[in-house]
Enzyme design. Structure first.
Site, PDB file in Angstrom:
ATOM      1  N   CYS C 151       0.831  -1.204   0.000  1.00 52.95           N
ATOM      2  CA  CYS C 151       0.000   0.000   0.000  1.00 52.95           C
ATOM      3  C   CYS C 151       0.870   1.260   0.000  1.00 52.95           C
ATOM      4  CB  CYS C 151      -0.956  -0.020   1.177  1.00 52.95           C
ATOM      5  SG  CYS C 151      -0.186  -0.338   2.772  1.00 52.95           S
ATOM      6  N   TYR C 152       1.864   1.315   0.878  1.00 54.81           N
ATOM      7  CA  TYR C 152       2.725   2.500   0.898  1.00 54.81           C
ATOM      8  C   TYR C 152       3.480   2.658  -0.422  1.00 54.81           C
ATOM      9  CZ  TYR C 152       2.023   2.907   6.006  1.00 54.81           C
ATOM     10  OH  TYR C 152       1.500   3.063   7.260  1.00 54.81           O
TER      11      TYR C 152
END
Lengths: 346, 346, 346, 346
Positions: C151-152
Site C-alpha cells: 500500500c505504501y
C-alpha cells in the site's frame, strides 16, 4: 491514621486497575505499596501502559502471591470475577474494595446462574457492602469488604434509586437503553474490539442477558420493596470512555417535575451527582475522566411516562473513581479527596 | 424509456444531495442533467466535495431558477423543509422525489405544529406517495410526487410495520431508542457538530420532541388502525454514517418467535431488508454505505415484551439510496439497479 | 473470453481478501468460484464478516487444498507472506495475482533479510510482474503471476516515479512521512490494535525498518538508474481506511511547477490518478473506498526542495482495487470495470 | 506571597482558555478571580462548556473591560492574535502570560508578514520572555510578560534545542512532519472542522506556509547561531488532543546515540520532558491531558541522518499547561504544582 493509606492493586494490567493506579498517584493520602499482575510480573507499569511512561517511584508488578499483606491498609481487587473472590477469601488484615462482580450479588445461586461458576467464597457475601457510595455511607466506615457496583448499575441506580424509594415511579416496566465506550470491554484480545471493527459503527450486545441485570434488579427490589425484572439493552459505541443510560419509566401518579424535585433534594449536597438545569441534556463529555455523574428528567411523549437520563465515565465513577471514593469514606477522608478533577474536554 | 433517465438534483451542496449524486453516477440508466445549489452556483461538485475530486463530466452547480425543467424526467429535492415544497409546487413536467420533510405528513396542520411554518403547498399533500419503497410499490409506478421517509422512520417502520399490520404487537407503549451518525445532522455550521464536540462522546438530543415522531406515528396509526403516541429518543454518536434503532414492544398474545416469523415472511424476497439469523445482532457496520437494512427480534427480559432492532445507513436506505430505489420502481427498473454495492467495511 | 472470469480468493478471512470479494461481487465480468480460508472452512462469508450479511449466492469458505483449480481463470492470493508463495508455487493452470509481499522483491536474498524467512519459491521471482498498474501495462496482458505492490509503495511510487524517470528530483535524500488507517494492520489479534489503544491517539511504528522500504527503493532505483536509500516513517492514525504520504524531495535543477507539469502529463489520461489543481491539498476523504489516487506538489520552505503529497485508500488502490485493476488489464477489459465508484463521503 | 495567586483568564470561551481554567481549578495556589469572554458575557462557564457542568464557585463570564485589574496577580491571555496584544498593551499591574502568537516573534515586521496585521504593541516585544519553560527559567521569576510558545514549536524545540545548542545536528535541512488533533484548530465555526469532514480522514494543511515556521526558526537560529529555514508540514488527524512531530535531521559528525545522550543529559532531571528507553516509540496516548512531553531518537535509514520524535498534548504542554508551569516558575512555586496528573488513558 498518621501515615498514608498503603494500598495494593491486584490486576494492575487491566484498564480498571490502571485507572485506579492513575487516580491513586494523584491522591494525597495514598501510597501505592504493591501492584500485582501475574502475567506481567517483573515489568514496570510503564512497560505495559503508555500513560505511565512519565511515572516515577512506582513498585514493579509482582505476582499476587508475592505480596506481603501485613503492612497494607487496603487492597483493591481489579481481577476477573471468580479469580477475585478466590484470592480475596484468603486475605487477612487489609480491608478490601473489590471491583469485580464477585461480591455484588447477595445470592450465591443467582451469581452461579449469571456467571456460570460456583461462587468461590459464598460465606463472604453477607459481609460485603454494596459500594454505591452515595447510598452506602453508613456502612462504609466499618466495612471490611466493599463490592464496587458495575458501571451500568452505577448510572442506573443513581438515576432511579431516589425515585424508587419514594415510590414516584412504578417498578415495571423500566426500559433501560445503555451506551458504553469500548474500555468497558477490557483489554482482552477479541476480534470484535479491534479498532476497525468498532470505529464508525455501533451495535447492541448481550441483548436480553447482560450480567448487570440481576445486579440492578437486586438493588431496585430493595428500594421498591418488591421483585421486578428490568429491560436493559447495552450498545457498544466508538469511544474510549463514557456511559449513558436513557431510562423510560412509568410515573406512579407523579409528574416529571416531581421526579426532578426528588432528585434535586436527594443530590443537591452531593459532590459528584448533579441534576442538570431543566431541559439540559446529559452528555458523556461532561464527565470524561471525572468521577461525576450528570442526570436529568424529561417528560416522555407517551402520557404517564418519563425519561431519566444519566451519564458517567465508566472507568471512573463507574469503577475506579468510585472505588477511591469508597476508600475515602472508609478512612474518614472527605469523599472528594483525590477526585476533584473536572472532565477532560475536548 | 429509450434513453437514460435525465435527473436534476436540487440541493447538491448538502450531504444528502451529494450522496444522491454519488449514487446516480454509479447508476447505469441515469444521466445527471442538472445540479442546483443556490449558494454555490458556478462551482463544480469537486470544488465543494472532496470525494468528487476524481469525478468527470458532471454539470456545474447552478441556481435552481436557472434549470430548464423541460427536458428532465425526474427531480430530486434535497432542500431544507419549506424551501423544498415552495419550489416543488412550481414544477411542471418532471416527476419529483422529495427528500425533505415537506410531503411526509398528510396533515398540513400537524406539519405546521412540528416544523413551525405554514405548509407552502398543502394542496399537494394528498397527491404525495409516502416512499417507504417496500410498502409503496403499488403507488410508485404512477406517482408524480414521492416523499422519501425520514431516516429514523425508515428504520422504525421497516422493523414494526409488518408486526403492526398483523396486530402481533400492541400500539402502546412502543419505546424507541435511536442512535445516529453525525452526517444526519447535515453540513450546516453548528458548534455542537465540530469534531472535538462530538468525538469521544455521546448524548441524546431533541428528547421528547423530535420531528420524526409524528411521521412514525402517522404510519403506525394506519397499520394499527388506531391512533397512538410513541416514545422516541435519538442519540448522536461519534460516527459519520449509520443508524440503529432498538425498539421495546409489548406482545399482543404473540411470542418473539411469531415476530421473527412475520418479518421473515414479509421480507424473505426483499433485496434490501434482511432478517438476521436467530440471535444475530444488527450492527451498522453491516450496512455502511449500502442500501440494506438488517433487523432482528429478541425476547425482552420483561415477560410479554420483545426487542426489535434494525440498522440502516442514514444517508442511503435512510435517504438517497431509498430515493434511487423509489426512482427505479417509478420507472419500471429492477429496484436494485445501481444499488447493488455491499457495505464498506472496515 | 466468452463467459465470466472465474476467480478464487485465497485468504478471504482477512481485510484484504474480504475487500477483494466485495469488489469482485460488484464486477460485471467476474464469477466468484471459490473462497478459501483454512481456519474458517465450512463457514459462510456472512458468518465472519458483518458487511456480507446481505450477500447472496457466494460459495462457502473452504480449505485451499479443497479447491478444484482446473476450472479457474484467476487466483487472488491474500495470504500472509511465505504462506502465499508456498501455495502459489504449486498452482498450475490459473493465472495468479498475489497481494502478499512474496513476489514484490526481485531478489530472494533481500526478501530473506527483511521478511526473516527463506523465500519459498525463488524461481518464480523472475517471472512475476510488479503490478503497479499504471507502470505495468505492457507486461500485464501476458503475465501469469502479478505481484500487487504494497500500500505504501503504491502511493509513494505513483507520486515519485514520473519525477524520478525524468530526473527532475535527486535520488537522495527522499524523506517520506506516511499515515495509515488501522485496517492496514490486518485483522490479527494484537493488543496494540484494540480500539481503546488506537482511538484518540497517534504514533509512528517500525521506525527505520519498515518492510516497504526495500520495495520502494527497488522501484526507485530502476527509475533513477542508481541505488538509493529512502527515509520512511509510517504512523498509525485512528481511522479505518486511507493512507497519505508527504514526501520531501530535492529538486534537480527543476521547479515545483516542473514537477506538477510532469505529473500532469503523465497522469492526465489516467482514470485513477489525479493531479489536483494547484494549491489543493490531497486528503484521504477524497478516496475512501475508491480506487483513486490524488496527488499534488508544493514548494517547500527550504529552497531547492518540494513536497509531493499523495492519498489512496490502502485497501483499494493500495491492495484489492489495484488487484482488480490488474485483472482487468490482464483480461483485456477496460481498467475501470467494476471500479467506477467514487469515494464514500462522509 | 501569603494568599493565593489571583488570576484572570481572557478568552475563556475558547478551547485554550477553558483548558486553562480547568487546570487552574485543580491548582492549590490559584484563585480564579475573573473570566472574560466578550461574546459570552453574563453566562456561566457551565453554560458554554459541558465539562464545567459540575463546577462550583467560578465567577461568571464578563467583558474584558469590566474587569478590575487592580486586585489581580496574573492575567492569562487566551485571545486571538492582535486582539491579545491590543488589550495587553493597556494593562498595568498584573503580570501577564499570553497564549496568543502576539509576543512570540521578536521582530514586528516578521509578525506583520505572517499574521497579516501591524503589530499592535511592538514596544512590548523586547520585554516579552519566550516561555518555553525548560529554557526560560532564568528569566521567568522577574518576567512581567511571558509569551507561551505555539504548540508545534513547543514539541519541535524540546526535541531539537539541546541538539542545536551542542551543534550535534546541522541547521539544514530539518524536515518536520507534524500531526495534530482537531482541538488545535479552535472552537470557531468552520465547515472543515465538522465531525463528518474530519472523522475517518487525514490531510495536511497550510503546506509550506504555517505560522509556526518563523517561530521555530527564530528559536533555532539562536541555538545554532545562524539563520535557517525549516521544512514543516502539519496534518490534521481525527482525534481531539495530541500532537506528534517526526523530525528528520542531518547529523553533524555525531551519531544517533550522541543525540540520545545529549537529550538524556539535558532532560534527566526535568519533571515534564522524558527521553524514552532506546527503541521505544513516542505516542500521543502517553501524554493525553497531561503536561508531559515524551521523545526519542532513531537512526534513519539514510546514513548520516536521524529521526527525532516527540509527542505532547497540544492543549496542555502545548498551551495551557505550559502557561501554568510558567506561572509556577514566575511565582517561585515548584513547576509541577497543579500539573501532576498522568495522561488519561484509554
Amino acid at each position: 491514621m498518621t501515615g498514608p493509606i498503603r494500598i495494593a492493586v491486584l490486576g494492575a494490567s487491566g484498564y480498571t486497575g490502571a485507572d485506579l493506579v492513575r487516580l491513586a498517584l494523584a491522591h494525597p493520602a495514598v501510597e501505592v505499596a504493591a501492584l500485582a499482575a501475574n502475567q506481567k510480573a517483573g515489568l514496570a507499569m510503564a512497560d505495559i501502559w503508555p500513560h505511565f511512561a512519565p511515572a516515577r517511584g512506582l513498585p514493579k508488578l509482582v505476582r499476587a502471591d508475592a505480596i506481603d499483606w501485613s503492612g497494607l491498609d487496603m487492597v483493591f481487587g481489579c481481577l476477573p470475577h471468580a479469580a477475585s473472590a478466590e484470592l480475596i477469601a484468603t486475605l487477612e488484615g487489609p480491608r478490601v474494595i473489590d471491583l469485580s462482580a464477585d461480591f455484588r450479588l447477595r445470592d450465591a445461586e443467582t451469581y452461579g446462574e449469571w456467571y456460570g461458576v460456583t461462587h468461590p467464597a459464598p460465606a463472604l457475601l453477607a459481609h460485603a457492602v454494596y459500594g454505591l457510595t452515595e447510598f452506602a455511607r453508613e456502612a462504609l466506615p466499618q466495612a471490611r469488604l466493599v463490592a464496587c457496583p458495575g458501571c451500568y448499575p452505577t448510572a442506573v441506580l443513581l438515576a432511579l434509586l431516589p425515585l424508587a424509594q419514594a415510590q414516584l415511579i412504578r417498578p415495571e416496566p423500566i426500559t433501560v437503553n445503555a451506551l458504553s465506550g469500548v474500555s468497558g470491554a477490557g483489554r482482552g484480545l477479541k476480534e470484535a474490539h479491534l479498532f476497525p471493527e468498532v470505529a464508525e459503527a455501533v451495535h447492541p450486545y448481550a441483548v436480553g442477558r447482560h450480567r448487570h441485570m440481576p445486579e440492578i434488579e437486586q438493588q431496585l427490589r430493595a428500594a421498591f420493596g418488591r421483585p421486578l425484572a428490568i429491560s436493559f439493552t447495552p450498545h457498544l459505541i466508538p469511544m474510549n470512555r463514557g456511559e449513558l443510560v436513557t431510562i423510560a419509566v412509568e410515573l406512579a401518579g407523579s409528574t416529571p417535575a416531581d421526579l426532578r424535585a426528588a432528585l434535586d433534594a436527594r443530590y443537591a449536597a452531593e459532590p459528584f451527582v448533579h441534576l442538570l438545569p431543566e431541559g439540559a441534556v446529559p452528555a458523556t463529555r461532561m464527565v470524561r475522566g471525572s468521577n461525576h455523574c450528570v442526570l436529568n428528567v424529561f417528560a416522555d411523549r407517551i402520557p404517564g411516562r418519563a425519561l431519566v437520563i444519566a451519564a458517567i465515565d465508566n472507568l471512573v465513577k463507574g469503577s475506579s473513581g468510585q472505588a477511591i471514593q469508597n476508600m475515602n469514606a472508609m478512612f474518614g477522608l472527605p469523599e472528594t479527596t483525590g477526585l476533584e478533577a473536572l472532565a477532560l474536554f475536548p
